[in-house]
Design a protein around this motif. Structure first.
Motif, PDB file in Angstrom:
ATOM      1  N   MET B   1       0.890  -1.027  -0.242  1.00 11.87           N
ATOM      2  CA  MET B   1      -0.204  -0.288  -0.105  1.00 11.87           C
ATOM      3  C   MET B   1       0.968   1.161   0.001  1.00 11.87           C
ATOM      4  N   TYR B   2       0.343   2.300  -0.399  1.00  9.55           N
ATOM      5  CA  TYR B   2       0.925   3.597  -0.580  1.00  9.55           C
ATOM      6  C   TYR B   2       2.070   3.718  -1.278  1.00  9.55           C
ATOM      7  N   THR B   3       2.245   2.875  -2.463  1.00 12.62           N
ATOM      8  CA  THR B   3       3.121   2.808  -3.241  1.00 12.62           C
ATOM      9  C   THR B   3       2.509   2.956  -4.709  1.00 12.62           C
ATOM     10  N   PRO B   4       3.231   4.042  -5.539  1.00 13.23           N
ATOM     11  CA  PRO B   4       2.334   4.633  -6.757  1.00 13.23           C
ATOM     12  C   PRO B   4       2.858   3.930  -7.892  1.00 13.23           C
ATOM     13  N   HIS B   5       3.444   2.766  -7.974  1.00 12.26           N
ATOM     14  CA  HIS B   5       4.096   2.283  -9.124  1.00 12.26           C
ATOM     15  C   HIS B   5       3.096   1.386  -9.947  1.00 12.26           C
ATOM     16  N   THR B   6       3.019   1.956 -11.331  1.00 10.65           N
ATOM     17  CA  THR B   6       2.180   1.031 -12.238  1.00 10.65           C
ATOM     18  C   THR B   6       3.288  -0.254 -12.707  1.00 10.65           C
ATOM     19  N   PRO B   7       2.617  -1.139 -13.410  1.00  7.39           N
ATOM     20  CA  PRO B   7       3.464  -2.384 -13.962  1.00  7.39           C
ATOM     21  C   PRO B   7       4.463  -1.643 -14.851  1.00  7.39           C
ATOM     22  N   ARG B   8       3.798  -0.597 -15.482  1.00  6.16           N
ATOM     23  CA  ARG B   8       4.693   0.050 -16.660  1.00  6.16           C
ATOM     24  C   ARG B   8       6.073   0.795 -15.790  1.00  6.16           C
ATOM     25  N   ASP B   9       5.611   1.527 -15.029  1.00  4.30           N
ATOM     26  CA  ASP B   9       6.723   2.076 -14.308  1.00  4.30           C
ATOM     27  C   ASP B   9       7.925   1.187 -13.979  1.00  4.30           C
ATOM     28  N   ILE B  10       7.399  -0.061 -13.022  1.00  2.00           N
ATOM     29  CA  ILE B  10       8.350  -1.003 -12.468  1.00  2.00           C
ATOM     30  C   ILE B  10       9.133  -1.607 -13.684  1.00  2.00           C
ATOM     31  N   ALA B  11       8.364  -1.963 -14.924  1.00  2.00           N
ATOM     32  CA  ALA B  11       9.213  -2.415 -16.038  1.00  2.00           C
ATOM     33  C   ALA B  11      10.371  -1.420 -16.396  1.00  2.00           C
ATOM     34  N   GLN B  12       9.834  -0.307 -16.746  1.00  2.00           N
ATOM     35  CA  GLN B  12      10.844   0.768 -17.020  1.00  2.00           C
ATOM     36  C   GLN B  12      12.114   0.806 -16.200  1.00  2.00           C
ATOM     37  N   MET B  13      11.737   0.868 -14.889  1.00  2.00           N
ATOM     38  CA  MET B  13      12.796   1.323 -14.053  1.00  2.00           C
ATOM     39  C   MET B  13      13.836   0.138 -13.751  1.00  2.00           C
ATOM     40  N   LEU B  14      13.145  -1.096 -13.932  1.00  2.00           N
ATOM     41  CA  LEU B  14      14.086  -2.337 -13.919  1.00  2.00           C
ATOM     42  C   LEU B  14      14.969  -2.094 -14.990  1.00  2.00           C
ATOM     43  N   ALA B  15      14.629  -1.827 -16.133  1.00  2.00           N
ATOM     44  CA  ALA B  15      15.311  -1.818 -17.464  1.00  2.00           C
ATOM     45  C   ALA B  15      16.367  -0.774 -17.479  1.00  2.00           C
ATOM     46  N   THR B  16      16.009   0.326 -16.709  1.00  2.00           N
ATOM     47  CA  THR B  16      17.035   1.291 -16.336  1.00  2.00           C
ATOM     48  C   THR B  16      18.048   1.033 -15.559  1.00  2.00           C
ATOM     49  N   VAL B  17      17.727   0.191 -14.611  1.00  2.00           N
ATOM     50  CA  VAL B  17      18.919  -0.181 -13.543  1.00  2.00           C
ATOM     51  C   VAL B  17      19.423  -1.370 -14.143  1.00  2.00           C
ATOM     52  N   GLY B  18      18.759  -2.171 -14.992  1.00  2.00           N
ATOM     53  CA  GLY B  18      19.561  -3.293 -15.652  1.00  2.00           C
ATOM     54  C   GLY B  18      19.279  -4.618 -14.941  1.00  2.00           C
ATOM     55  N   VAL B  19      18.468  -5.058 -14.312  1.00  2.00           N
ATOM     56  CA  VAL B  19      18.159  -6.199 -13.753  1.00  2.00           C
ATOM     57  C   VAL B  19      16.611  -6.608 -14.054  1.00  2.00           C
ATOM     58  N   ASN B  20      16.525  -7.834 -13.845  1.00  2.00           N
ATOM     59  CA  ASN B  20      15.319  -8.665 -14.531  1.00  2.00           C
ATOM     60  C   ASN B  20      14.055  -8.487 -13.696  1.00  2.00           C
ATOM     61  N   SER B  21      14.092  -8.511 -12.261  1.00  2.00           N
ATOM     62  CA  SER B  21      13.090  -8.698 -11.527  1.00  2.00           C
ATOM     63  C   SER B  21      13.149  -7.939 -10.222  1.00  2.00           C
ATOM     64  N   LEU B  22      12.181  -7.552  -9.735  1.00  2.00           N
ATOM     65  CA  LEU B  22      12.261  -6.966  -8.024  1.00  2.00           C
ATOM     66  C   LEU B  22      13.076  -7.816  -7.084  1.00  2.00           C
ATOM     67  N   ASP B  23      12.758  -9.345  -7.420  1.00  2.00           N
ATOM     68  CA  ASP B  23      13.352 -10.295  -6.397  1.00  2.00           C
ATOM     69  C   ASP B  23      14.920 -10.099  -6.775  1.00  2.00           C
ATOM     70  N   ASP B  24      15.560  -9.684  -7.902  1.00  2.00           N
ATOM     71  CA  ASP B  24      16.960  -9.719  -8.026  1.00  2.00           C
ATOM     72  C   ASP B  24      17.436  -8.779  -6.987  1.00  2.00           C
ATOM     73  N   LEU B  25      16.637  -7.519  -7.250  1.00  2.00           N
ATOM     74  CA  LEU B  25      16.999  -6.339  -6.374  1.00  2.00           C
ATOM     75  C   LEU B  25      17.297  -6.794  -4.920  1.00  2.00           C
ATOM     76  N   VAL B  26      16.588  -7.676  -4.300  1.00  2.00           N
ATOM     77  CA  VAL B  26      16.479  -7.956  -2.706  1.00  2.00           C
ATOM     78  C   VAL B  26      17.166  -9.064  -2.236  1.00  2.00           C
ATOM     79  N   ARG B  27      17.568  -9.807  -3.213  1.00  2.00           N
ATOM     80  CA  ARG B  27      18.284 -11.256  -3.241  1.00  2.00           C
ATOM     81  C   ARG B  27      19.337 -11.200  -1.948  1.00  2.00           C
ATOM     82  N   VAL B  28      19.501 -12.153  -1.133  1.00  2.00           N
ATOM     83  CA  VAL B  28      20.212 -12.254   0.009  1.00  2.00           C
ATOM     84  C   VAL B  28      21.106 -13.659  -0.316  1.00  2.00           C
ATOM     85  N   PRO B  29      22.447 -13.732   0.304  1.00  2.00           N
ATOM     86  CA  PRO B  29      23.023 -15.114   0.259  1.00  2.00           C
ATOM     87  C   PRO B  29      22.128 -16.208   0.711  1.00  2.00           C
TER      88      PRO B  29
END
Ligand SMILES: Cc1ncc(COP(=O)(O)O)c(C=O)c1O
Lengths: 504, 453
Positions: B1-29
């Motif tokens: 809740m309280y997050t403004p991201h549309t699926p399109r925003d997320i896709a664009q931002m992931l592409a800018t960052v150069g990762v494939n998924s949100l999970d990739d961003l928060v992965r831990v060993p």
């Protein structure tokens, strides 16, 4: 014309407004105090101004107009997690039976309040992998102190009083060493490695029979995940020490990873960061302290206990089938750390936020916080150094060191120029290990459009710094006052108004 | 809740960052990956949240009882103007005012709060706030230890027991020994004992609370004041009921070098214990030892008056382990509420509230004292609380009052075993004549029943 004279938000100090006898009547007077108390017990005079209610309303409305909050604009203050503060949370805290409940109300007549505290505690335990949380501490630093008192008592009970050293990385927040000192611990600062992480080798070199606690933030204050955390925890535990998790950065991993699973024995949360409690211009906060099973008995008092309620409706929600009490009888407790049980109104807000999200929602929150930070990072690195350039978590640190060398424009100047453009400045000059640092934390509640606007503003500032540095050095120009004479403030401290001009 | 991201925003931002998924961003060993499914309260839509909390609120039955509770938290009238001003988003959603140019309003409000605290206590310097009354006392003790280097502290047994317990917790951390001054049969600090104790010059400080936990005015007399001063002990005044400052002799007038206390009475809700507002004031001599934020007045580059956080070299972010305290986040918003309260009430309004408390509590005392089997235990001058001896275990009497919809007060036996028959009762301007009558009637019934032995 001076800025003040042209500024309709200016209001003179309250003590120079008002006239005696102008005040409004709020309660019926009981008559002269001399009718109730001997004259020697009474004060001679009460030198406070009497103001009309309208004057007071205007005064504080004007002061509010001279104050920047999240509600006005983007607030990328690193380490502070300045996310949107949902209004429903405030409304819940204002429910009369929550707002006006007296702390000495007997437990059986305060079951709703205790249930809120219990649900919050259980939720935090699951989210962060701890056996128990105490909701007592008022803020992060207060929780650090509480946790270190727990550690101190734990070692004393084990006959290991020689464990007098607390290890903190050089990226640690100032409260970590300050809290350690307040518990009589010696502080050992650990140099970060080239990757901005704790070096396992360096850590192993300093671990020993005197090691009490290793305090860490993960991700650390550079926004980097301490990927050797498993080895670090093992090494500290093998040396007989305890691991402490400073949860100021919990927004980076909430719902996705847990300090408990990383081997931390103690931790705190800043509910006023991660869990949307408004920071209110400096506080109040709420800093629950969590412990692993072997430290539960040391928690401060009181602690909320639950047990099954006889005759409860089997279809009711689990916590509605229980009854609750404040337990003051923990024989090994470090004792109480505050006047009353918790910053309860904030526990209400935090629990309302958890209800709004559930486990999946909170996991999503931190994923989007990390996405926003990385998006900003890759866009900002086009025109500012980012010394640790890799996937970050909820925040990242940029540096104006090159820019300063080139143009004379420092992190401070960039910060002031952002104020002119309607943005709050990032945290600057922290962490201490990055020169001219700008620590940027966007949080998940900001849209891509806002981030793009911020990037555009910062890019424009940096380019102006290169073409016309004087413009940036003169910032801010559009705020109600310009840059302040901080040296004068410290050299000639003027910390209060006096009824008569000071004669000194 | 309280997050403004549309699926399109997320896709664009992931592409800018150069990762494939949100999970990739928060992965831990793997070694530290999430070990179990999370067990949280269920997600609810906003309307469901409101229903849930209304359900909790209904279970706080005690909130609607007639109440004589005090003991460190006080019900007072709060003008609606306070909430409408304090809850303005500019105040509520700002952080500590590090960037002074866009925080002038809040900084000025804190400077005004610091001034109010000085005017009320008679001292020179006040900080922006600490957590609450108890931690303010602990911080004052630490200041004293830093001032004279002594490692023992002294506190009157008539100081709020919660405050003393918290002080003990802090003293344990610092390896400081804490001793207590006994209380006389009249419910005030034993000043002869105080003089004897401080005479050795081994205590860093001595703390007295006035009105004390029993409601009694409790300040050192001239002899005790000189004994404290002569021994180099720092005199600490504790104030748990801040409304009393409107009428009582200031802490400075009886020699206190540090005054600390709880500001909750200035418009802050009782809220089951928090957030409240610790205040601290001291003399110029101790200026650099005071913990927490200080706002100072200065000028900007154009010579305009302006406010800024100052003397930060005392604080943890600069001085780290050598800071005067670890405090960072404080109780700023509660201090703002208190400042608005004091501005609204002013001298006249505050005196009205204080005198109403004096009057109501005397009506309460007279009503209770007129009952057979009830007696006022002390006859020292008091503010708005009295100790009533009910001649049998207080807990039992309070339980039966509870059965009649009345929260009769605090069982002093919880903190003072020798006071097991005593109840601490409080009346404020919100206590009505009807409340007092109801208590009288209920006590009459309750005490009529012979005590269980
Ligand atoms: C990393 C870190 N640790 C600890 C703290 C201290 O928390 P608090 O301000 O709630 O006392 C902060 C807050 O600024 C922080 O950023």
């Amino acid at each position: 014309m001076s800025r003040l004279a042209s500024d309709h938000t200016y209001s003179p100090i309250i003590f120079e407004q008002g006239q005696e006898g102008r005040g409004s009547r709020y309660v019926e007077s009981g008559g002269a105090p001399t009718g109730f108390l001997p004259p020697e017990a009474l004060r001679a005079d009460l030198p406070l101004p009497d103001n009309s209610e309208l004057d007071v309303v205007r005064h504080f409305t004007r002061l509010s107009a001279r104050t920047f909050g999240i509600d006005l604009g983007f607030y990328p203050l690193g380490s502070c997690t300045m996310k949107y503060n949902p209004r429903v949370n405030d409304a819940m805290a204002e429910l009369p039976a929550l707002r006006d409940l007296h702390p000495w109300t007997p437990d059986d007549l305060a079951q709703g309040a205790l249930q809120i505290m219990w649900e919050l505690e259980r939720s935090l335990c699951s989210l962060f992998g701890m056996a128990a949380f105490s909701l007592n501490p008022s803020a992060g630093a207060h929780a650090e102190l509480t946790a270190l008192l727990i550690a101190k008592k734990y070692f004393k009970d084990r006959g290991e009083r020689q464990r007098g050293t607390v290890i903190v990385p050089d990226t640690a927040h100032g409260t970590n060493p300050a809290s350690a000192a307040m518990c009589g611990f010696k502080v050992l600062s650990l140099r970060s490695d080239a990757r901005g992480r704790v070096s396992v080798d360096e850590l192993k070199n300093v671990l020993g029979a005197d090691t009490a606690v290793c305090m860490m933030t993960n991700p650390n204050t550079l926004g980097l995940f301490e990927d050797h955390i498993h080895e670090i925890a093992r090494a500290v535990h093998e040396a007989g020490g305890l691991m402490y998790y400073d949860g100021a950065n919990a927004n980076a991993l909430m719902g996705n990873a847990r300090p408990g699973d990383m081997g931390f024995d103690l931790m705190h949360l800043n509910l006023h960061k991660t869990f949307t409690i408004p920071h209110g211009g400096g506080g109040a906060g709420h800093g629950p302290v969590g412990v692993a099973a072997h430290l539960v008995e040391y928690l401060p008092i009181p602690y909320v206990r639950a047990r099954a309620k006889a005759g409860a409706d089997p279809n009711a929600a689990p916590s509605d089938r229980m009854e609750f009490r404040l337990d003051f009888d923990l024989p090994h407790s470090v004792g109480p750390v505050r006047s009353f049980w918790s910053n309860f109104a904030h526990a209400v807000r935090a629990l309302a936020y958890i209800y709004a999200n559930g486990a999946e929602g909170l996991a999503k929150v931190s994923q989007l916080a990390v996405l926003n930070a990385n998006y900003l990072r890759v866009r900002v690195r086009d025109f500012l150094e980012t010394p640790y350039d890799e996937i970050c978590r909820h925040e990242f640190v940029a540096s104006a060191q090159d820019l300063k060398r080139e143009t004379g424009v420092k992190a401070l100047d960039l910060a002031k120029a952002l104020l002119d453009r309607g943005f709050m400045a990032p945290t600057i000059y922290f962490p201490l290990i990055v020169a001219e640092s700008l620590m940027i934390e966007p949080t998940e509640t900001e849209s891509k459009e806002t981030l793009d606007e911020f990037v555009a503003a910062l890019r424009e500032i940096v380019s102006l710094a290169k073409s016309d540095p004087g413009k940036i050095l003169a910032a801010p120009e559009h705020t109600v006052v310009g840059r302040l004479d901080e040296t004068r403030a410290a050299r000639q401290p003027d910390l209060r108004w006096y009824p008569h001009p000071a004669t000194a | 809740m309280y997050t403004p991201h549309t699926p399109r925003d997320i896709a664009q931002m992931l592409a800018t960052v150069g990762v494939n998924s949100l999970d990739d961003l928060v992965r831990v060993p793997d070694a530290v990956a999430l070990r179990e499914r999370l067990d949280l309260v269920p997600a609810l839509p906003e309307a469901g949240i409101v229903k849930r909390f209304e359900h909790f609120a209904r279970k706080n039955v005690g909130a609607s009882y007639i109440s004589f509770l005090g003991g460190g938290s006080y019900r007072h009238y709060t003008p609606p103007a306070i909430a409408s001003l304090a809850m303005r988003g500019e105040f509520l959603t700002s952080y500590t005012p590090y960037q002074a140019e866009v925080s002038q309003g809040y900084l000025q409000a804190i400077y005004e709060w610091q001034t109010y605290v000085c005017l009320l206590t008679g001292l020179d310097i006040a900080n922006a706030s600490v957590y609450d009354g108890a931690t303010a006392l602990a911080e004052a003790t630490i200041m004293s230890i830093h001032a004279n280097g002594r490692k023992r502290a002294l506190v009157s047994r008539a100081v709020n027991p919660n405050y003393r317990a918290v002080l003990q917790t802090y003293c344990d951390g610092l390896d400081v020994e804490l001793d207590e001054i006994p209380v006389t049969a009249n419910g005030t600090t034993d000043l002869a004992a105080l003089q004897a104790l401080v005479a050795g010059g081994s205590y860093a400080c001595v703390a007295l609370q006035s009105p004390n936990f029993f409601g009694n005015i409790d300040v050192p007399d001239a002899a005790a004041q000189s004994a404290i001063a002569a021994s180099g002990t720092v005199s600490i005044a504790v104030v748990a009921e801040a409304i009393a400052l409107a009428v009582l002799a200031t802490p400075a007038s009886w020699g206190a070098q540090i005054a600390v206390g709880e500001g909750q009475s200035f418009g802050v809700a009782t809220a089951y214990g928090g957030p409240y507002l610790g205040f601290m004031a001291t003399t110029k001599e101790h200026m650099r030892r005071i913990p927490g934020r200080l706002v100072g007045k200065t000028v900007d580059a154009g010579g305009n008056e302006a406010y800024v956080l100052t003397l930060q070299a005392r604080e943890q972010h600069i001085r780290r382990e050598r800071a005067t305290s670890n405090i960072c986040t404080n109780q700023a918003h509660c201090a703002l509420i208190a400042t608005i309260y004091l501005a609204l009430l002013g001298k006249t309004g505050l005196q009205d509230v204080a005198s109403a408390n004096l009057k109501r509590s005397r009506e309460l005392a007279a009503s209770v004292a007129s009952l057979q089997g009830c007696a006022l235990e002390f006859d020292a001058p008091f503010f708005n609380e009295v100790v009533v001896n009910v001649g049998r275990p207080a807990g039992e009497v309070l339980d039966r009052l509870k059965g009649r919809g009345i929260l009769g007060g605090i069982d002093l036996g919880r903190f003072y075993p020798e006071y097991a028959n005593f109840i601490l009762m409080t009346a404020t301007e919100l206590t009505s004549a009807g409340d007092i009558k109801a208590l009288h009637a209920a006590l009459n019934e309750v005490l009529d029943v012979p005590a269980r032995v």
